[in-house]
Design a protein around this motif. Structure first.
Motif, PDB file in Angstrom:
ATOM      1  N   PRO A  33       0.909  -1.210  -0.131  1.00 48.70           N
ATOM      2  CA  PRO A  33      -0.086   0.114   0.003  1.00 48.70           C
ATOM      3  C   PRO A  33       0.822   1.196   0.010  1.00 48.70           C
ATOM      4  CG  PRO A  33      -0.906  -1.643   1.512  1.00 48.70           C
ATOM      5  CD  PRO A  33       0.407  -2.061   1.030  1.00 48.70           C
ATOM      6  N   ASP A  34       2.090   1.275   0.421  1.00 45.54           N
ATOM      7  CA  ASP A  34       3.122   2.689   0.605  1.00 45.54           C
ATOM      8  C   ASP A  34       4.006   2.650  -0.455  1.00 45.54           C
ATOM      9  OD1 ASP A  34       4.413   0.313   1.531  1.00 45.54           O
ATOM     10  OD2 ASP A  34       5.212   1.359   3.145  1.00 45.54           O
ATOM     11  N   GLU A  92       4.811   3.443  -4.927  1.00 51.12           N
ATOM     12  CA  GLU A  92       4.514   4.308  -5.995  1.00 51.12           C
ATOM     13  C   GLU A  92       3.215   3.846  -6.405  1.00 51.12           C
ATOM     14  OE1 GLU A  92       6.325   3.919  -9.850  1.00 51.12           O
ATOM     15  OE2 GLU A  92       7.784   2.844  -8.849  1.00 51.12           O
ATOM     16  N   GLN A  93       2.454   4.877  -6.974  1.00 52.99           N
ATOM     17  CA  GLN A  93       1.019   4.608  -7.739  1.00 52.99           C
ATOM     18  C   GLN A  93       1.202   3.849  -8.984  1.00 52.99           C
ATOM     19  OE1 GLN A  93      -2.172   5.366  -6.266  1.00 52.99           O
ATOM     20  NE2 GLN A  93      -2.740   4.094  -7.828  1.00 52.99           N
ATOM     21  N   GLY A  99      -3.468   1.623  -5.069  1.00 50.16           N
ATOM     22  CA  GLY A  99      -4.472   2.559  -4.616  1.00 50.16           C
ATOM     23  C   GLY A  99      -4.377   2.565  -3.164  1.00 50.16           C
ATOM     24  N   ASP A 100      -4.751   3.667  -2.460  1.00 46.90           N
ATOM     25  CA  ASP A 100      -4.572   4.091  -1.169  1.00 46.90           C
ATOM     26  C   ASP A 100      -5.575   3.408  -0.267  1.00 46.90           C
ATOM     27  OD1 ASP A 100      -2.490   5.916  -2.020  1.00 46.90           O
ATOM     28  OD2 ASP A 100      -3.813   7.577  -1.910  1.00 46.90           O
ATOM     29  N   TYR A 101      -5.392   2.039  -0.238  1.00 43.97           N
ATOM     30  CA  TYR A 101      -6.250   1.121   0.650  1.00 43.97           C
ATOM     31  C   TYR A 101      -5.621  -0.102   0.961  1.00 43.97           C
ATOM     32  CZ  TYR A 101      -7.298  -0.013  -4.191  1.00 43.97           C
ATOM     33  OH  TYR A 101      -7.377  -0.497  -5.403  1.00 43.97           O
ATOM     34  N   THR A 135       1.785   0.350  -5.473  1.00 43.04           N
ATOM     35  CA  THR A 135       0.558   0.205  -4.888  1.00 43.04           C
ATOM     36  C   THR A 135      -0.566   0.306  -5.849  1.00 43.04           C
ATOM     37  OG1 THR A 135      -0.992   0.982  -3.549  1.00 43.04           O
ATOM     38  CG2 THR A 135       0.505   2.587  -4.529  1.00 43.04           C
TER      39      THR A 135
END
Length: 224
Positions: A88-89, A91-92, A133-135, A131
């Motif tokens: 999760p932490d 790079e997008q 997404g931010d979840y 990652t």
């Protein structure tokens, strides 16, 4: 291309990696996707690959030893462009990253699980952290399948019409324009006349204008 996925839940990857475009790409010999059960690389008689964290944190942590054995065994057979850890932490993940990774010859994707992974793995084995997404999900298996799908579908030959992949959303930092098919009229709702005109230059201009309009309205961040 070869993609090796390391996981404690190989069964979660069976269906997504063996359907549709991914299956056809493998059948054509464009990509080889190999899933490795991390439990096969532990010396623990109970096949455990996790332990309690130092410092009294809650949850369990994936151990470094079985991961080292698995990655080292793979690297002894071939060179890898990247060892990717889905977390999760990281790079997008985006289309640009998928395009870049599709040019690689060999990739390792390591799926996290439990509370986390011994940080020494990230320090000494992983070359890229990603990652989707931010979840937080139960594990990295679903993100690994998503990343693999996005990479493979842009490999030349994976899709019958290669122009289809090139016109997808995000390929040019724009959302895709609306698409329509038969019938040209349904319940009084008509397809835009321009698409039925046969004037390809005007159609292309309309598509670009609509892509810009949709991007401004739905994802203005992409235009920055």
């Amino acid at each position: 291309m070869r993609i090796d996925i390391i996981t404690v839940l190989p069964e979660m990857l069976e269906s997504p990696l063996n359907c549709s475009i991914l299956k056809r790409a493998q059948n054509k010999g464009l990509v080889e996707i190999v899933v490795h059960d991390l439990r096969d690389y532990t010396l623990d008689k109970h096949r455990r690959v996790d332990d309690y964290p130092f410092g009294g944190e809650a949850g369990m942590v994936m151990q470094i030893e079985p991961i080292d054995r698995c990655i080292s065994a793979l690297k002894a057979q071939r060179n890898y462009d990247e060892v990717i850890f889905v977390t999760p932490d990281g790079e997008q993940f985006n289309q640009k990253t998928a395009n870049t990774l599709s040019l690689a010859e060999n990739l390792i994707i390591l799926c996290g699980h439990y509370k986390g992974i011994d940080y020494r793995v990230r320090e000494h084995f992983v070359t890229r952290e990603i990652t989707i997404g931010d979840y937080v999900l139960t594990g990295g298996e679903l993100p690994a399948a998503i990343i693999t799908d996005a990479i493979v579908r842009v490999i030349p030959g994976a899709i019958g019409d290669e122009q289809s992949a090139l016109s997808d959303s995000f390929q040019d930092n724009l959302l895709a324009p609306p698409v329509y098919t038969r019938p040209a009229e349904y319940n009084g709702w008509r397809v835009p006349d321009i698409l039925l005109s046969g004037h390809q230059a005007k159609i292309d201009e309309w598509k670009h204008e609509m892509a810009l309009e949709r991007t401004r309205r739905l994802r203005p961040d992409l235009l920055k």
